[in-house]
Design a protein around this motif. Structure first.
Motif, mmCIF file in Angstrom:
data_model
loop_
_atom_site.group_PDB
_atom_site.id
_atom_site.type_symbol
_atom_site.label_atom_id
_atom_site.label_comp_id
_atom_site.label_asym_id
_atom_site.label_seq_id
_atom_site.Cartn_x
_atom_site.Cartn_y
_atom_site.Cartn_z
ATOM 1 N N ILE A 48 0.836 -1.187 0.000
ATOM 2 C CA ILE A 48 0.000 0.000 0.000
ATOM 3 C C ILE A 48 0.878 1.246 0.000
ATOM 4 O O ILE A 48 2.082 1.192 0.243
ATOM 5 C CB ILE A 48 -0.969 0.019 1.195
ATOM 6 N N CYS A 49 0.259 2.405 -0.278
ATOM 7 C CA CYS A 49 1.011 3.664 -0.286
ATOM 8 C C CYS A 49 0.093 4.810 0.115
ATOM 9 O O CYS A 49 -1.134 4.650 0.157
ATOM 10 C CB CYS A 49 1.636 3.910 -1.663
ATOM 11 N N PRO A 50 0.645 5.981 0.417
ATOM 12 C CA PRO A 50 -0.178 7.152 0.753
ATOM 13 C C PRO A 50 -0.880 7.691 -0.498
ATOM 14 O O PRO A 50 -0.626 7.235 -1.620
ATOM 15 C CB PRO A 50 0.842 8.163 1.288
ATOM 16 N N PRO A 51 -1.764 8.697 -0.337
ATOM 17 C CA PRO A 51 -2.366 9.353 -1.493
ATOM 18 C C PRO A 51 -1.289 9.937 -2.416
ATOM 19 O O PRO A 51 -0.234 10.382 -1.951
ATOM 20 C CB PRO A 51 -3.223 10.458 -0.872
ATOM 21 N N TYR A 52 -1.575 9.955 -3.703
ATOM 22 C CA TYR A 52 -0.576 10.357 -4.693
ATOM 23 C C TYR A 52 -0.050 11.764 -4.471
ATOM 24 O O TYR A 52 1.119 12.061 -4.763
ATOM 25 C CB TYR A 52 -1.177 10.247 -6.109
ATOM 26 N N ASP A 53 -0.903 12.664 -3.956
ATOM 27 C CA ASP A 53 -0.512 14.068 -3.880
ATOM 28 C C ASP A 53 0.323 14.406 -2.647
ATOM 29 O O ASP A 53 0.674 15.573 -2.447
ATOM 30 C CB ASP A 53 -1.748 14.974 -3.953
ATOM 31 N N VAL A 54 0.645 13.412 -1.820
ATOM 32 C CA VAL A 54 1.546 13.669 -0.690
ATOM 33 C C VAL A 54 2.824 12.834 -0.801
ATOM 34 O O VAL A 54 3.622 12.795 0.137
ATOM 35 C CB VAL A 54 0.848 13.386 0.661
ATOM 36 N N ILE A 55 3.021 12.184 -1.957
ATOM 37 C CA ILE A 55 4.204 11.343 -2.155
ATOM 38 C C ILE A 55 5.314 12.169 -2.802
ATOM 39 O O ILE A 55 5.164 12.676 -3.920
ATOM 40 C CB ILE A 55 3.874 10.127 -3.043
ATOM 41 N N THR A 205 4.182 3.001 7.139
ATOM 42 C CA THR A 205 5.390 3.519 7.773
ATOM 43 C C THR A 205 5.100 4.697 8.699
ATOM 44 O O THR A 205 5.940 5.060 9.520
ATOM 45 C CB THR A 205 6.402 3.966 6.701
ATOM 46 N N ASP A 206 3.914 5.312 8.579
ATOM 47 C CA ASP A 206 3.594 6.461 9.423
ATOM 48 C C ASP A 206 2.952 6.046 10.744
ATOM 49 O O ASP A 206 2.395 6.878 11.459
ATOM 50 C CB ASP A 206 2.687 7.440 8.682
ATOM 51 N N GLY A 207 2.989 4.751 11.070
ATOM 52 C CA GLY A 207 2.475 4.295 12.351
ATOM 53 C C GLY A 207 1.021 3.897 12.346
ATOM 54 O O GLY A 207 0.485 3.490 13.387
ATOM 55 N N LEU A 208 0.345 3.996 11.214
ATOM 56 C CA LEU A 208 -1.045 3.594 11.124
ATOM 57 C C LEU A 208 -1.142 2.095 10.864
ATOM 58 O O LEU A 208 -0.314 1.519 10.164
ATOM 59 C CB LEU A 208 -1.769 4.346 9.996
ATOM 60 N N SER A 209 -2.177 1.472 11.415
ATOM 61 C CA SER A 209 -2.468 0.066 11.153
ATOM 62 C C SER A 209 -3.874 -0.041 10.590
ATOM 63 O O SER A 209 -4.742 0.794 10.891
ATOM 64 C CB SER A 209 -2.357 -0.762 12.435
ATOM 65 N N TYR A 210 -4.094 -1.053 9.765
ATOM 66 C CA TYR A 210 -5.368 -1.202 9.070
ATOM 67 C C TYR A 210 -5.930 -2.601 9.262
ATOM 68 O O TYR A 210 -5.194 -3.587 9.305
ATOM 69 C CB TYR A 210 -5.190 -0.950 7.568
ATOM 70 N N ARG A 211 -7.256 -2.663 9.375
ATOM 71 C CA ARG A 211 -7.978 -3.924 9.304
ATOM 72 C C ARG A 211 -9.137 -3.737 8.321
ATOM 73 O O ARG A 211 -9.785 -2.693 8.325
ATOM 74 C CB ARG A 211 -8.515 -4.339 10.677
#
Length: 450
Positions: A48-55, A205-211
């Motif tokens: 996964i990756c962040p939104p395109y406009d913050v990469i 990598t920003d410390g968030l976890s997902y389920r």
């Protein structure tokens, strides 16, 4: 004074009269999502990756190296000096999207489903969670009053997203939408779904976890669809992608109302979710000539003082926390002005007691009042070249101390009820008025429109 040059003047409604359509609400549906095959890739943090406009370019390079199937290759592919009309970042994304499905790295859901995503994160040192329901939402022009925007868009990002959409025929990332669940019917359904074991988990990598939970029981999906029939939707993030999807829907002429391209993937979040965080974007001014700098200081000096904050000897992070504390506690419109390496930060009130009837709720909206009463009258048409934005107050203070910028104007978070009131009345806010957090991840679910 002419307004900041955008697609329409600030404060101008996008409909005449009541912008909302109370008789015709949102059409929200399950869809055949495309997801990573967890038998092949069991650690979603790799793909996964962040939104395109913050990469950033360095982020993009790191994501490329993380995994050969990282979704950044689809959402924000690297360019090459040899790119052509037939071989470029968009065509390569389309080819990889098809190849990954053929190879089994991505799999299509067997039946229509909603996707419930829980994001867990740290907030002020405490664990928090936010839920979003990834759905297919019927695309509606804003003047229909069912999906409500709050900001203007720019042609450049829309052209980029359109080329990707036309090449790949898929929503790789979700738009963020908000709704109110005052009765609690939707939250009850989703809480029941979250009581089961999740279908997939991951972290970033920003410390968030997902389920992620896949909700594909026809009776439950029907109840969710029916529940949303009584709701308006507010766009929180992803205006460029939403407007691009509208254009893509109509680019080849009128479409079948049930065609896949008549819908867009939107992650729907309840405004009543305590994990929904609305933070401010702060204004930083640079490249001011002496006359402009003096004019800004004169305009700011005309605002009522609410005291000062001494940040002498503090790190940028500690200084930011000390300045933001009174801003967060303020019940009225308040800004903090940082000047270079000065130790004292001025707290100033934006409340002038003069409400403009034409703009109703906007008169309680800090970014709009700041722009309308201070920035535009002072800097006029030069403003776009002199202003930038950051959601990190420590970064703004650090830049001021280093002389990178001349003035930092820190804002308080916009109260969510003011945001809702402004949007329901059909107004749009100045650029970078809201920073909804956490940002939604890209790659948990993909919406294939072909």
């Amino acid at each position: 004074m002419k307004p900041y040059p955008l697609e329409a003047p600030l404060g101008q409604r996008y409909t005449k009269g009541n912008p909302t359509n109370e008789d015709h609400m949102a059409d929200v549906r399950p869809f055949h999502g495309v997801r990573y095959n967890t038998d092949r890739i069991n650690d979603l943090s790799l793909v996964i990756c962040p939104p395109y406009d913050v990469i950033s370019p360095s982020d993009q390079e790191a994501l490329y190296k993380r995994h050969p199937n990282n979704v950044v290759r689809l959402e924000l592919g690297q360019t090459s000096p040899n790119d052509s009309d037939d071989d470029n970042q968009y065509t390569r994304a389309a080819t990889m999207f098809q190849q990954w499905q053929q190879d089994g790295a991505l799999v299509r859901e067997g039946q229509p489903a909603y996707y419930l995503v829980e994001e867990t994160f740290q907030w002020n040192g405490k664990p928090e969670a936010r839920f979003s329901l990834w759905s297919a939402v019927r695309l509606e022009p804003f003047d229909q009053g069912m999906v409500l925007p709050h900001e203007h868009t720019r042609p450049g990002p829309k052209a980029d997203r359109l080329r990707l959409l036309q090449a790949a025929g898929a929503n790789f990332s979700p738009v963020m939408g908000l709704y109110h669940d005052r009765v609690g019917d939707l939250s009850a359904i989703l809480k029941q779904a979250a009581a089961k074991a999740p279908s997939a988990t991951g972290s970033a990598t920003d410390g968030l976890s997902y389920r992620t939970w896949v909700i594909d029981d026809p009776a439950i999906t029907a109840s969710i669809t029916n529940a949303f029939a009584d709701h308006l939707l507010y766009l929180a993030d992803g205006h460029h992608r939403y407007e691009t999807a509208l254009h893509y829907r109509d680019v080849d002429g009128p479409q079948d109302a049930e065609a896949s391209r008549s819908f867009a993937m939107i992650a729907l979040i309840s405004m009543d979710d305590p994990g929904l965080k609305l933070e401010p974007y702060h204004r930083v001014l640079a490249n001011l000539n002496p006359q402009e700098e003096a004019a800004i200081d004169k305009a700011l000096a005309g605002l009522p003082s609410k005291g000062q904050v001494n940040i002498a000897g503090l790190s940028a992070e500690d200084a930011a926390a000390k300045v933001m504390a009174p801003l967060r506690q303020s019940e009225g419109m308040t800004i903090a002005v940082v000047r270079g390496d000065e130790s004292l930060v001025d707290l100033l009130s934006l409340d002038d007691g003069q409400a403009a009837a034409d703009f109703e709720a906007l008169d309680s909206c800090d970014p709009w009042v700041l722009q309308q009463n201070v920035l535009e009258p002072t800097l006029g048409t030069k403003l776009p070249g002199l202003i930038d934005y950051t959601h990190d107050p420590a970064e703004a203070i650090s830049q001021a101390r280093q002389g990178v910028i001349q003035r930092a104007i820190l804002l308080r978070p916009m109260p969510l009820d003011i945001f809702e009131d402004v949007v329901r009345r059909g107004h749009r806010l100045p650029p970078k008025s809201t920073f909804f957090w956490p940002k939604l991840p890209t790659g948990l679910v993909i919406n294939d429109l072909t």
